[in-house]
Write a protein that holds these residues in place. Structure first.
Motif, PDB file in Angstrom:
ATOM      1  N   SER A  94      -9.739 -66.988  23.547  1.00  0.00           N
ATOM      2  CA  SER A  94      -8.948 -66.182  24.466  1.00  0.00           C
ATOM      3  C   SER A  94      -9.488 -64.779  24.278  1.00  0.00           C
ATOM      4  O   SER A  94      -9.560 -64.277  23.155  1.00  0.00           O
ATOM      5  CB  SER A  94      -7.469 -66.244  24.102  1.00  0.00           C
ATOM      6  N   ILE A  95      -9.903 -64.147  25.381  1.00  0.00           N
ATOM      7  CA  ILE A  95     -10.491 -62.814  25.286  1.00  0.00           C
ATOM      8  C   ILE A  95      -9.841 -61.869  26.291  1.00  0.00           C
ATOM      9  O   ILE A  95      -9.321 -62.304  27.320  1.00  0.00           O
ATOM     10  CB  ILE A  95     -12.025 -62.839  25.501  1.00  0.00           C
ATOM     11  N   ARG A  96      -9.869 -60.588  25.960  1.00  0.00           N
ATOM     12  CA  ARG A  96      -9.439 -59.539  26.889  1.00  0.00           C
ATOM     13  C   ARG A  96     -10.693 -58.750  27.236  1.00  0.00           C
ATOM     14  O   ARG A  96     -11.354 -58.218  26.353  1.00  0.00           O
ATOM     15  CB  ARG A  96      -8.387 -58.633  26.260  1.00  0.00           C
ATOM     16  N   VAL A  97     -11.025 -58.714  28.521  1.00  0.00           N
ATOM     17  CA  VAL A  97     -12.239 -58.043  28.973  1.00  0.00           C
ATOM     18  C   VAL A  97     -11.919 -56.666  29.543  1.00  0.00           C
ATOM     19  O   VAL A  97     -10.772 -56.377  29.890  1.00  0.00           O
ATOM     20  CB  VAL A  97     -12.995 -58.886  30.027  1.00  0.00           C
ATOM     21  N   SER A  98     -12.950 -55.833  29.625  1.00  0.00           N
ATOM     22  CA  SER A  98     -12.776 -54.480  30.137  1.00  0.00           C
ATOM     23  C   SER A  98     -12.610 -54.456  31.659  1.00  0.00           C
ATOM     24  O   SER A  98     -11.996 -53.544  32.201  1.00  0.00           O
ATOM     25  CB  SER A  98     -13.970 -53.615  29.723  1.00  0.00           C
ATOM     26  N   ASP A  99     -13.157 -55.467  32.336  1.00  0.00           N
ATOM     27  CA  ASP A  99     -13.078 -55.503  33.796  1.00  0.00           C
ATOM     28  C   ASP A  99     -13.199 -56.947  34.271  1.00  0.00           C
ATOM     29  O   ASP A  99     -14.228 -57.583  34.058  1.00  0.00           O
ATOM     30  CB  ASP A  99     -14.205 -54.655  34.406  1.00  0.00           C
ATOM     31  N   ALA A 100     -12.154 -57.458  34.901  1.00  0.00           N
ATOM     32  CA  ALA A 100     -12.170 -58.844  35.377  1.00  0.00           C
ATOM     33  C   ALA A 100     -12.289 -58.927  36.900  1.00  0.00           C
ATOM     34  O   ALA A 100     -12.126 -59.992  37.481  1.00  0.00           O
ATOM     35  CB  ALA A 100     -10.902 -59.558  34.919  1.00  0.00           C
ATOM     36  N   ALA A 101     -12.600 -57.816  37.547  1.00  0.00           N
ATOM     37  CA  ALA A 101     -12.580 -57.737  39.007  1.00  0.00           C
ATOM     38  C   ALA A 101     -13.463 -58.782  39.697  1.00  0.00           C
ATOM     39  O   ALA A 101     -13.082 -59.334  40.715  1.00  0.00           O
ATOM     40  CB  ALA A 101     -12.984 -56.337  39.455  1.00  0.00           C
ATOM     41  N   TYR A 102     -14.655 -59.032  39.169  1.00  0.00           N
ATOM     42  CA  TYR A 102     -15.572 -59.938  39.854  1.00  0.00           C
ATOM     43  C   TYR A 102     -15.605 -61.330  39.230  1.00  0.00           C
ATOM     44  O   TYR A 102     -16.461 -62.137  39.566  1.00  0.00           O
ATOM     45  CB  TYR A 102     -16.988 -59.337  39.854  1.00  0.00           C
ATOM     46  N   MET A 103     -14.676 -61.600  38.347  1.00  0.00           N
ATOM     47  CA  MET A 103     -14.678 -62.898  37.665  1.00  0.00           C
ATOM     48  C   MET A 103     -13.734 -63.876  38.333  1.00  0.00           C
ATOM     49  O   MET A 103     -12.721 -63.483  38.894  1.00  0.00           O
ATOM     50  CB  MET A 103     -14.268 -62.713  36.204  1.00  0.00           C
ATOM     51  N   LYS A 104     -14.103 -65.154  38.229  1.00  0.00           N
ATOM     52  CA  LYS A 104     -13.231 -66.202  38.752  1.00  0.00           C
ATOM     53  C   LYS A 104     -13.314 -67.414  37.839  1.00  0.00           C
ATOM     54  O   LYS A 104     -14.250 -67.557  37.050  1.00  0.00           O
ATOM     55  CB  LYS A 104     -13.595 -66.556  40.191  1.00  0.00           C
ATOM     56  N   THR A 105     -12.322 -68.278  37.944  1.00  0.00           N
ATOM     57  CA  THR A 105     -12.300 -69.503  37.164  1.00  0.00           C
ATOM     58  C   THR A 105     -13.578 -70.289  37.436  1.00  0.00           C
ATOM     59  O   THR A 105     -13.998 -70.413  38.587  1.00  0.00           O
ATOM     60  CB  THR A 105     -11.055 -70.334  37.538  1.00  0.00           C
TER      61      THR A 105
END
Length: 160
Positions: A94-105
């Protein structure tokens, strides 16, 4: 609160915090629930205590480890950032990223971080995003190989 994990045979072992007696119980009726469930255990010694039943396949160790990730898109590196590993299991992170805007499952990330063990074991793995909640990502390792140095280090880390 004590956590107990449901085995593949739907059994869970409880340990009384008062008298230290253990007993194994069939918890099949709790196996189908979606989330962890809190139950009260009554020990023969007379002590009642709460237990949180977990249905995860693997134990997860809570951590706070800094690292970096690189997003892999169409077989190419397509962006990178910083992350914090929030928990580690044999199957994923389980991670917390700096930017998830362009990520998808379904996206694949290459993650790099160091364990907080005595060797500061470097971990470099590819993960698949299985769940996104804000900046928090639930991921699963793309592959697990007992001969891989990162997989060995994670295995020893979780046992310790």
């Amino acid at each position: 609160m004590q956590k107990a994990f449901i085995s593949s045979t739907n059994q869970t072992t409880f340990s009384c915090p008062q008298c230290k007696a253990t007993r194994t119980v069939d918890v099949t009726k709790h196996k189908a629930l979606e989330k962890a469930v809190k139950i009260k255990i009554h020990c023969p010694c007379g002590h009642d205590y709460p237990v949180l039943l977990e249905r995860r396949r693997q134990f997860r160790k809570a951590v706070s480890l800094p690292g970096t990730y690189t997003r892999i898109y169409n077989q190419r590196r397509a962006g990178k950032g910083t992350m914090v590993v929030k928990d580690v299991s044999r199957n994923g992170l389980s991670i917390r990223v700096s930017d998830a805007a362009y990520m998808k499952t379904g996206d694949v990330l290459e993650v790099k971080f160091k364990l907080d063990d005595t060797k500061a074991s470097p971990i470099e793995k590819e993960v698949v995003i299985r769940k996104i909640v804000g900046y928090d990502l639930g991921t699963e390792f793309v592959s697990i190989d007992p001969g891989n140095a990162s997989d060995k280090a994670i295995g020893f880390y979780l046992m310790g």
